[in-house]
Design a protein around this motif. Structure first.
Motif, PDB file in Angstrom:
ATOM      1  N   UNK A 130      37.549  27.341  22.943  1.00 49.83           N
ATOM      2  CA  UNK A 130      36.968  26.582  24.026  1.00 49.83           C
ATOM      3  C   UNK A 130      36.634  25.206  23.504  1.00 49.83           C
ATOM      4  N   UNK A 131      37.208  24.177  24.060  1.00 49.75           N
ATOM      5  CA  UNK A 131      36.999  22.838  23.585  1.00 49.75           C
ATOM      6  C   UNK A 131      36.055  22.112  24.503  1.00 49.75           C
ATOM      7  N   UNK A 132      35.251  21.238  23.907  1.00 52.46           N
ATOM      8  CA  UNK A 132      34.286  20.485  24.693  1.00 52.46           C
ATOM      9  C   UNK A 132      34.958  19.378  25.474  1.00 52.46           C
ATOM     10  N   UNK A 133      34.360  19.017  26.609  1.00 58.09           N
ATOM     11  CA  UNK A 133      34.897  17.945  27.433  1.00 58.09           C
ATOM     12  C   UNK A 133      34.573  16.606  26.798  1.00 58.09           C
TER      13      UNK A 133
ATOM     14  N   UNK B  49      43.187  32.572  24.050  1.00 56.05           N
ATOM     15  CA  UNK B  49      41.853  33.163  23.823  1.00 56.05           C
ATOM     16  C   UNK B  49      41.863  34.250  22.752  1.00 56.05           C
ATOM     17  N   UNK B  50      40.776  34.318  22.008  1.00 56.90           N
ATOM     18  CA  UNK B  50      40.646  35.295  20.931  1.00 56.90           C
ATOM     19  C   UNK B  50      40.783  36.732  21.412  1.00 56.90           C
ATOM     20  N   UNK B  51      40.191  37.043  22.575  1.00 57.45           N
ATOM     21  CA  UNK B  51      40.020  38.436  22.980  1.00 57.45           C
ATOM     22  C   UNK B  51      41.317  39.156  23.320  1.00 57.45           C
TER      23      UNK B  51
ATOM     24  N   UNK C 296      48.122  43.307  33.171  1.00 58.23           N
ATOM     25  CA  UNK C 296      47.415  44.549  33.530  1.00 58.23           C
ATOM     26  C   UNK C 296      46.801  45.255  32.325  1.00 58.23           C
ATOM     27  N   UNK C 297      47.245  44.907  31.105  1.00 59.74           N
ATOM     28  CA  UNK C 297      46.755  45.580  29.903  1.00 59.74           C
ATOM     29  C   UNK C 297      45.664  44.799  29.170  1.00 59.74           C
ATOM     30  N   UNK C 298      45.346  43.613  29.638  1.00 59.64           N
ATOM     31  CA  UNK C 298      44.312  42.815  28.969  1.00 59.64           C
ATOM     32  C   UNK C 298      42.970  43.533  29.026  1.00 59.64           C
ATOM     33  N   UNK C 299      42.312  43.616  27.888  1.00 57.88           N
ATOM     34  CA  UNK C 299      41.000  44.262  27.823  1.00 57.88           C
ATOM     35  C   UNK C 299      39.925  43.238  28.164  1.00 57.88           C
ATOM     36  N   UNK C 300      39.254  43.443  29.272  1.00 58.54           N
ATOM     37  CA  UNK C 300      38.210  42.511  29.705  1.00 58.54           C
ATOM     38  C   UNK C 300      36.838  43.183  29.768  1.00 58.54           C
TER      39      UNK C 300
ATOM     40  N   UNK D 240      30.203  38.092  25.708  1.00 61.23           N
ATOM     41  CA  UNK D 240      29.393  37.809  26.892  1.00 61.23           C
ATOM     42  C   UNK D 240      30.060  36.806  27.827  1.00 61.23           C
ATOM     43  N   UNK D 241      31.060  36.088  27.340  1.00 62.12           N
ATOM     44  CA  UNK D 241      31.740  35.080  28.158  1.00 62.12           C
ATOM     45  C   UNK D 241      32.753  35.747  29.082  1.00 62.12           C
ATOM     46  N   UNK D 242      33.082  35.097  30.207  1.00 57.15           N
ATOM     47  CA  UNK D 242      34.088  35.655  31.119  1.00 57.15           C
ATOM     48  C   UNK D 242      35.442  35.794  30.419  1.00 57.15           C
TER      49      UNK D 242
END
Length: 253
Positions: A1-4, A135-137, A167-171, A159-161
């Motif tokens: 996640x990069x800052x604006x 994304x890492x996740x 369909x296989x992404x672990x959220x 804790x982040x969205x």
């Protein structure tokens, strides 16, 4: 996640223009840059001209594109460059042993940034690219990096969205947390069609001096033929070889 970037400064506005370019862009019209940045048309036109003069953008038919000057600057990034130089023999050896796509990635915020990607003629159609981020996740490299990060950072990511990319992404944070515990115990991480359909991947962390987490290496292939469990031994050997090389380099300084 990069800052604006700070849009109140000239530098911030210039960075915003540079970050408006996307991986599949060839030539981006001025109007598109205006729409993507939210900056005034005259401001984008003026700053784009200055970026062209400084070899950070090229003026081409149909608009603008990122210039080779940015690549030159990127190659001066000392940490990534030295890491890549030490890692490349191990990445090449890993590719020769597996004949599948090999990656080297580092953590940047909540993302994996890919420092290197090696693949042959039959490489899998992966969304990764050198210099790109995912994304890492939802990647094996990301899970390897996340599992060995400090607990506070892990909690922050969980804790982040988390967006479901396939369909296989672990959220579900609980399920992902259990996976990360397993990665920490075994030293290898798996991804099964979580970042892109049809791809499976195995990754291992790379540690530097004082057991500091530096990067991760992965092997990726299509689910139709690639069995990630069969590559754990050679992957671990590559990660350990890179670790030993970095330790020797550190000792000689």
């Amino acid at each position: 996640m990069t800052g604006a970037a700070n849009l109140d400064t000239v530098l911030g506005k210039a960075v915003t223009i540079l970050r408006a370019f996307r991986p599949d862009d060839h030539a981006v019209p001025l109007a598109t840059l205006v729409a993507r940045t939210g900056l005034h048309k005259a401001t984008v036109h003026r700053l784009a001209g200055e970026l062209v003069a400084n070899r950070l953008l090229d003026r081409v038919e149909g608009g603008y594109r990122l210039s080779g000057g940015l690549f030159e600057l990127g190659m001066l990034a000392s940490l990534e460059r030295s890491l890549l130089e030490m890692a490349m023999p191990f990445l090449q050896d890993l590719y020769e042993r597996t004949h599948e796509t090999v990656h080297l990635g580092v953590r940047d915020g909540h993302d994996v940034v890919y420092i290197a990607k090696i693949g042959g003629h039959r490489q899998a159609n992966s969304p990764s690219r050198t210099g790109g981020r995912i994304p890492l996740y939802c990647t094996a490299i990301g899970k390897a990096l996340l599992a060995y990060s400090d607990p506070e950072f892990r909690r922050e990511v969980l804790a982040a969205p988390m967006t479901r990319r396939t369909p296989h992404t672990i959220v579900a944070p609980g399920i992902l947390s259990n996976q990360l515990d397993r990665v920490f115990e075994t030293g290898v991480a798996f991804e099964r069609e979580e970042s892109a359909p049809g791809l499976t991947c195995v990754a291992a962390p790379v540690f530097g001096s004082n057991d500091k987490l530096v990067a991760a290496i992965s092997v990726t292939g299509p689910t139709t033929r690639f069995k990630p469990e069969s590559q754990v031994t050679v992957l671990r050997a590559a990660a350990e070889g890179l670790r030993s090389t970095m330790a020797r380099r550190e000792h000689l300084r």
